[in-house]
Design an enzyme around this catalytic site. Structure first.
Site, PDB file in Angstrom:
ATOM      1  N   LYS A 153      68.061  32.891  -3.983  1.00 55.48           N
ATOM      2  CA  LYS A 153      66.674  32.760  -3.522  1.00 55.48           C
ATOM      3  C   LYS A 153      65.797  33.738  -4.287  1.00 55.48           C
ATOM      4  O   LYS A 153      65.821  34.944  -4.035  1.00 55.48           O
ATOM      5  CB  LYS A 153      66.544  33.040  -2.019  1.00 55.48           C
ATOM      6  CG  LYS A 153      65.140  32.695  -1.493  1.00 55.48           C
ATOM      7  CD  LYS A 153      64.781  33.451  -0.236  1.00 55.48           C
ATOM      8  CE  LYS A 153      64.354  34.858  -0.502  1.00 55.48           C
ATOM      9  NZ  LYS A 153      63.069  34.968  -1.282  1.00 55.48           N
ATOM     10  N   CYS A 210      60.834  50.191  -7.614  1.00 49.62           N
ATOM     11  CA  CYS A 210      61.538  51.086  -6.689  1.00 49.62           C
ATOM     12  C   CYS A 210      61.905  52.391  -7.376  1.00 49.62           C
ATOM     13  O   CYS A 210      62.142  53.401  -6.705  1.00 49.62           O
ATOM     14  CB  CYS A 210      62.782  50.397  -6.147  1.00 49.62           C
ATOM     15  SG  CYS A 210      63.879  49.779  -7.443  1.00 49.62           S
ATOM     16  N   GLU A 217      56.715  54.232   0.085  1.00 52.58           N
ATOM     17  CA  GLU A 217      56.631  53.765  -1.296  1.00 52.58           C
ATOM     18  C   GLU A 217      55.190  53.365  -1.582  1.00 52.58           C
ATOM     19  O   GLU A 217      54.599  52.573  -0.843  1.00 52.58           O
ATOM     20  CB  GLU A 217      57.550  52.561  -1.512  1.00 52.58           C
ATOM     21  CG  GLU A 217      58.995  52.914  -1.764  1.00 52.58           C
ATOM     22  CD  GLU A 217      59.779  51.722  -2.270  1.00 52.58           C
ATOM     23  OE1 GLU A 217      60.168  51.712  -3.449  1.00 52.58           O
ATOM     24  OE2 GLU A 217      60.019  50.789  -1.479  1.00 52.58           O
TER      25      GLU A 217
END
Length: 497
Positions: free
Chosen positions: A193, A303, A400
């Site tokens: 996916k 990230c 983040e």
């Protein structure tokens, strides 16, 4: 309402021509098809807000057919000769490199990164296929003797079985090859996916793997706007034996809970809150170069992005000044334009989050050295920003940022900065700049992270093990250990005569 024709006119015809070559259905059992529901969703160019394509929007019925296909062909695929699997990956590598410009255009159009950076990702993505093409023929085992001399210990490696692969939007091609490459090399079938914000790069990759000779049913792809309706049936199917996910820690925890129900092997590359530490003895020019690389790669939407920039107090102001000068000189614009250094964020929601984090930091005492707002133009752009005097209570110190915002925080001692750097649930990567070799190794040991960049702002490489500790995940991708995530160990006891 603006028509699709007039909206897409702002996306270059060259990009639209590249996109038009991409299959946009579901890929199940070797065939392209529409979703069972007939639904499709729009793909938006974040620089222009154009609709550049529509893609089949899969659901539970499509998910069921995909995982059943992967389960059906697993045994035959596992028996495929390692050299055959290797050559499929090597052909796919060659095809990616031959189509580098088209793939970069597609990537720039769907997620915004500058074209030159997108070409860099294409090459990086291709290298995972080349790396794992070489690993496929080096899957080893062991033969030893028990301590009492009675038995031989025969150890072999086998593919773990059908895998659930889920990738994020920020590196849409590389995250696909980083998971698909070792799965193919190990002999695992897959259900995949891609992110619904950036499905086109992944779908273009499927076309390439078909051309490279990947047998039907080995890779099954379902794009969707309703991730849980596709991934949850895969996780509960009893067919899947492994999940590999890159994305947020919140979703990763949910998948681990689901994996536990069937004791599935799990690889998780989750969030990060990377410290970037500059000591006063550092080469300041090199440190600023490293900060630009670690902060601005992919507009900060990574990230691995430097999230908290800790700079020793005697040089903190000078570092902030130099960094602000560098970021202020960057050109913000459509990634398809040659002069662009910084493209848009991926969607309006991301832009809103970044502005809220900056506003919160300023309200708590931070000073805007440069940037701090979105430019007055269409698209999801945010001006590269440097903040100094950032309070530890600011939200951007614990979240983040995922945007082009650098928060500079002064520190005094090595012990202090070690405590600050490790004061986070995440532990993906840390960066540190010093010319003291002993300090470099000492800090490298002290940082609670899976990866350390010593005097460099880039750590990612297909030949290196990528991954984190704590809430940043489980397992490693890439390097010699990357294929082990897709292999089981079998031991056979054989009496000696």
């Amino acid at each position: 309402m603006t028509t699709q024709t007039s909206r897409t006119a702002r996306t270059s015809q060259k990009a639209l021509d590249a996109i038009a070559k991409v299959s946009t259905g579901l890929f199940i059992n070797g065939e392209w098809a529409e979703a069972a529901s007939g639904a499709r969703f729009d793909v938006i160019n974040p620089a222009t807000e154009d609709v550049i394509a529509t893609v089949a929007d899969g659901g539970p019925e499509d998910a069921r057919r995909a995982i059943e296909s992967a389960g059906r062909v697993q045994k035959d695929w596992a028996k495929t000769a390692p050299r055959e699997r290797s050559e499929i990956l090597r052909r796919a590598y060659d095809l990616i490199m031959a189509r580098q410009d088209d793939l970069a255009l597609i990537m720039t159009s769907e997620m915004g990164k500058p074209f030159a950076e997108a070409k860099g990702e294409v090459a990086y993505a291709a290298e995972f296929f080349r790396w794992f093409s070489e690993e496929a023929v080096r899957i080893g085992g062991d033969l030893t003797t028990t301590g009492d001399g009675r038995n031989r210990i025969l150890v072999s490696k086998e593919p773990v079985g059908p895998c659930v692969l889920v990738t994020p939007w920020n590196f849409p091609l590389a995250m696909g090859t980083r998971k698909i490459g070792p799965a193919i090399a190990a002999g695992c079938t897959m259900v995949f996916k891609p992110a619904n914000l950036t499905p086109l790069s992944s779908l273009a990759l499927v076309d390439i793997l078909i051309e490279a000779g990947l047998p039907k049913g080995v890779l099954n792809v379902v794009c969707t706007t309703k991730a849980s309706e596709v991934v949850s049936p895969w996780m509960s199917s009893g067919i899947a034996r492994k999940v590999s996910f890159t994305g947020s820690t919140v979703v990763g925890v949910r998948l681990l809970e689901q994996a536990a129900q069937h004791v599935m092997r799990s690889s998780m590359e989750l969030g990060g809150n990377a410290p970037f530490i500059v000591f006063e003895d550092a080469d300041l020019d090199r440190a600023v170069d490293g900060a630009v690389a670690a902060k601005m790669r992919n507009m900060g939407e990574a990230c691995t992005a430097a999230n908290r920039l800790f700079v020793q107090r005697p040089i903190a102001d000078e570092f902030a000044r130099r960094l602000a000068a560098r970021l202020s000189a960057l050109s913000v614009g459509d990634g398809a334009e040659a002069e662009t250094d910084v493209g848009p964020l991926v969607e309006e929601k991301a832009l809103t989050k970044v502005q809220e984090l900056v506003d919160d930091a300023v309200a708590k005492g931070a000073t805007v050295v440069c940037g701090g707002s979105r430019p007055d133009r269409p698209g999801y752009f945010y001006t590269p920003t440097v903040l100094s005097g950032v309070s530890a209570e600011s939200d951007l110190m614990s979240q983040e940022i995922f945007g082009p915002v650098a928060a500079v925080v002064p520190f005094d001692t090595e012990e202090e900065v070690t405590r600050l750097a490790n004061d986070t649930p995440w532990g993906l990567v840390g960066y540190l700049f010093t010319q003291d070799v002993d300090r470099g190794f000492r800090m490298g040991d002290a940082l609670e992270v899976g990866m350390v960049g010593l005097n460099t702002g880039i750590v990612s490489n297909p030949a290196a093990p990528f991954g984190g500790v704590k809430a940043s995940g489980l397992g490693r991708e890439g390097g010699r250990v990357g294929i082990e995530e897709f292999l089981e160990t079998k031991y056979m006891a054989v009496p000696r005569g």
